[in-house]
Design an enzyme around this catalytic site. Structure first.
Site, PDB file in Angstrom:
ATOM      1  N   GLY A 175       0.892  -1.065   0.074  1.00 14.37           N
ATOM      2  CA  GLY A 175       0.028   0.002   0.119  1.00 14.37           C
ATOM      3  C   GLY A 175       0.928   1.251   0.009  1.00 14.37           C
ATOM      4  O   GLY A 175       2.041   1.323   0.600  1.00 14.37           O
ATOM      5  N   ASP A 188       1.945   2.467   3.333  1.00 20.14           N
ATOM      6  CA  ASP A 188       2.872   1.547   4.053  1.00 20.14           C
ATOM      7  C   ASP A 188       4.092   1.914   3.410  1.00 20.14           C
ATOM      8  O   ASP A 188       5.272   1.933   3.953  1.00 20.14           O
ATOM      9  CB  ASP A 188       2.799   0.120   3.624  1.00 20.14           C
ATOM     10  CG  ASP A 188       1.620  -0.639   4.184  1.00 20.14           C
ATOM     11  OD1 ASP A 188       1.229   0.066   5.277  1.00 20.14           O
ATOM     12  OD2 ASP A 188       0.947  -1.456   4.089  1.00 20.14           O
ATOM     13  N   GLU A 189       4.414   2.382   2.106  1.00 15.67           N
ATOM     14  CA  GLU A 189       5.678   2.592   1.481  1.00 15.67           C
ATOM     15  C   GLU A 189       6.102   3.721   1.990  1.00 15.67           C
ATOM     16  O   GLU A 189       7.393   3.903   2.396  1.00 15.67           O
ATOM     17  CB  GLU A 189       5.207   2.816   0.009  1.00 15.67           C
ATOM     18  CG  GLU A 189       6.600   3.172  -0.858  1.00 15.67           C
ATOM     19  CD  GLU A 189       5.892   3.172  -2.375  1.00 15.67           C
ATOM     20  OE1 GLU A 189       6.991   3.994  -3.154  1.00 15.67           O
ATOM     21  OE2 GLU A 189       5.161   2.955  -2.742  1.00 15.67           O
ATOM     22  N   GLY A 190       5.426   4.896   2.318  1.00  9.31           N
ATOM     23  CA  GLY A 190       5.614   5.897   2.920  1.00  9.31           C
ATOM     24  C   GLY A 190       6.144   5.991   4.448  1.00  9.31           C
ATOM     25  O   GLY A 190       7.209   6.328   4.823  1.00  9.31           O
ATOM     26  N   ALA A 234       9.508   4.141   4.407  1.00  8.75           N
ATOM     27  CA  ALA A 234      10.706   5.088   3.994  1.00  8.75           C
ATOM     28  C   ALA A 234      10.944   6.307   5.258  1.00  8.75           C
ATOM     29  O   ALA A 234      12.083   6.579   5.478  1.00  8.75           O
ATOM     30  CB  ALA A 234      10.327   5.779   2.690  1.00  8.75           C
TER      31      ALA A 234
END
Length: 416
Positions: free
Chosen positions: A156, A159-161, A164
Site C-alpha cells: 500500500g 505503507d511505502e511512505g 521510508a
C-alpha cells in the site's frame, strides 16, 4: 548450488556497502555474544526490480547494527510482463542469485525473502497483478530462503511512505533517542507520491482523515504518523495526464498523438509509458510556454491534494524524482545531494520552459516535470522559501523504504 548465472541481457545497477551504522532494533540479551541476521527485500517498482540484502550484526545488550547492504537492480519492472507473467521469473531468479552469493548457505533457511510491489502493480488490473505475484511466490517457494504466501504482496502507498520514514529516521538517529526530533519524508515516484511525518500538534491528528493517521511502537515508544500516498500523481503518471493521455489506455482511432504546451513548439518525438508508445508534440502557444504549462498542471492538481498543516514548519527530506530534477537543474550534485527550495523548482521551471522557445534542450520533459513538482509542493502547503534536504544515501545506506520494511518484517518474524 547457485541459481543459473547466464541471464545477463537486462539493464542493471548494483553496489555493496559494508557499513556498521546503528539502527536501533530491539535488544536481544539472550543471544550469543555476536551473531548475524539477514533479510532480503525485493522492491518491485514501476520501472524496475531491485533487491536489497541486509546483514544485521546482533550483540548482547546492544541494538543490532547494519553491517552490510548489497544492492542490485534490473529493468524493466514486473508490470512489463503483465501479459506474459511467466517471463517475469527470469529476473527474479537472477536477483535471487545475488542473495545466495551474499549470504552464507548455513543462514539461507533462516533468512526471510520478501517482495513488495509498488505503484506499477497497483495500477494494473487485479487479475494481471495477481498472476505476476503468483509467479514470484512460485519462485520464492522453490528457493532456499524462508517465505510464505504473505511474503509477496502489493505494498500500500501508505505503507511505502511509513517504511521510508522509518528508514530515514533510523539513519539520522531520530528513533533512537527521545531527545532527537524526527524528520518528515517526501517521495515522488513514477506512479505515486507520498508524504509522511510525525505530527507534533494534536490538532493535525484530530482534523486529518482517519486513514491518514497510523500508529506503531518502536523502542517502547508509540509513533503516530500522518502518511498519505497519492496514486496516479507520481511524476510519470502525472506527465501522461498533463499531456492528455489516460493511464492504461493506448490511443485509439484518429487520435495518434498527444499535443501539449509543456513541450517545445517544434518538438515531435516518442515517449513510452506503461508499455504504451505515444507520439508527443509541442503546440504553438499564444502565451509564454511556462504560463501555458502552469495552467495545465494546476488544472490537473485542482482539489486533488490536501495541504498537510503543520508540515510546512517541519524539517523534510525529499527523494526520488525530487532529487533527480534538482540534479538536472544543477541545484545539487548528483553524488552528494544537498538542499533545495520550492522557489528553486519554480524559477527553474520558468527558465527551462521559456528557454525552449530558443533552445529545446536535451530533456524535452524537464519543463513539464519542474512545473509539476513546483505546483504539487505548494498544493501540499509548502511555501516558496521552504527548504528540503535531498539525499540518495544517509551514512552510506540507501534511503529507500526497503530498510524500514525489512526491519518491520524481521521484528514480526522474531516475535512470533
Amino acid at each position: 548450488m547457485l541459481l543459473s548465472r547466464h541471464r545477463r541481457s537486462r539493464k542493471r545497477d548494483n553496489h555493496e556497502v559494508t557499513k556498521v551504522g546503528q539502527l536501533g532494533l530491539s535488544d536481544s540479551s539472550n543471544r550469543p555474544t555476536s551473531s548475524f541476521q539477514f533479510g532480503v527485500m525485493f522492491d518491485a517498482g514501476s520501472t524496475g526490480t531491485r533487491i536489497h540484502v541486509f546483514k544485521f550484526l546482533l550483540e548482547d545488550n546492544e541494538s543490532p547494527k547494519l553491517a552490510q547492504e548489497t544492492f542490485r537492480a534490473i529493468k524493466p519492472g514486473l508490470s512489463a510482463y503483465a501479459d506474459e507473467p511467466e517471463k517475469c521469473k527470469e529476473g527474479i531468479l537472477e536477483l535471487l542469485d545475488v542473495a545466495q552469493s551474499s549470504i552464507p548457505s548455513s543462514a539461507w533457511s533462516n533468512t526471510p525473502v520478501v517482495l513488495k510491489a509498488t505503484a506499477g502493480l497497483r495500477l494494473l488490473p487485479g487479475e494481471k497483478a495477481k498472476h505476476l505475484l503468483d509467479k514470484v511466490r512460485e519462485v520464492f517457494g522453490n528457493s532456499p530462503f524462508l517465505s510464505s504466501g504473505e511474503s509477496v504482496s502489493i505494498m500500500g502507498g501508505t505503507d511505502e511512505g511509513i517504511s521510508a520514514w522509518i528508514t530515514v529516521n533510523f539513519l539520522i538517529g531520530g528513533l533512537q533517542s527521545s531527545d532527537t526530533l524526527t524528520v518528515g519524508m517526501l517521495d515522488l515516484g513514477g506512479g505515486s507520491t507520498q508524504i509522511t511525518f510525525s505530527p507534533r500538534d494534536e490538532k493535525t491528528i484530530q482534523t486529518s482523515p482517519i486513514d491518514y493517521i497510523s500508529s506503531f511502537q518502536m523502542f517502547n515508544r508509540t509513533h503516530t504518523l500522518y502518511s498519505h500516498s497519492y496514486l496516479g500523481l507520481g511524476l510519470m503518471s502525472a506527465r501522461l495526464a498533463v499531456l492528455g493521455g489516460i493511464e492504461g489506455q493506448p490511443l485509439e482511432g484518429s487520435v495518434t498523438e498527444l499535443v501539449s504546451p509543456c513541450l517545445a513548439p517544434d518538438y515531435s518525438g516518442q515517449w513510452e509509458h506503461a508499455d504504451v508508445v505515444y507520439t508527443v508534440k509541442g503546440q504553438k502557444a499564444g502565451e509564454p510556454i511556462y504560463e501555458s504549462c502552469l495552467k495545465k498542471v494546476e488544472k490537473l492538481l485542482y482539489n486533488k491534494v490536501k495541504p498537510a498543516g503543520e508540515a510546512k514548519d517541519m524539517e523534510f527530506y525529499a527523494f526520488s524524482y525530487y532529487y533527480d530534477r534538482a540534479v538536472d537543474l544543477g541545484v545539487i550534485a548528483e553524488k552528494t545531494g544537498g538542499t533545495v527550495k520550492v522557489s528553486d523548482y519554480i524559477e527553474g521551471a520558468k527558465r527551462v520552459c521559456n528557454g525552449m522557445m530558443v533552445n529545446p534542450g536535451e530533456n524535452h520533459f524537464l519543463c513539464l516535470d519542474l512545473t509539476y513538482i513546483s505546483v504539487i509542493l505548494q498544493e501540499l502547503g509548502f511555501s516558496k522559501d521552504k527548504v528540503f534536504k535531498l539525499a540518495r544515501k544517509i551514512d552510506e545506506v540507501e534511503t529507500s523504504w526497503a530498510l524500514g520494511a525489512t526491519f518491520h518484517y524481521i521484528e514480526s518474524f522474531r516475535n512470533q
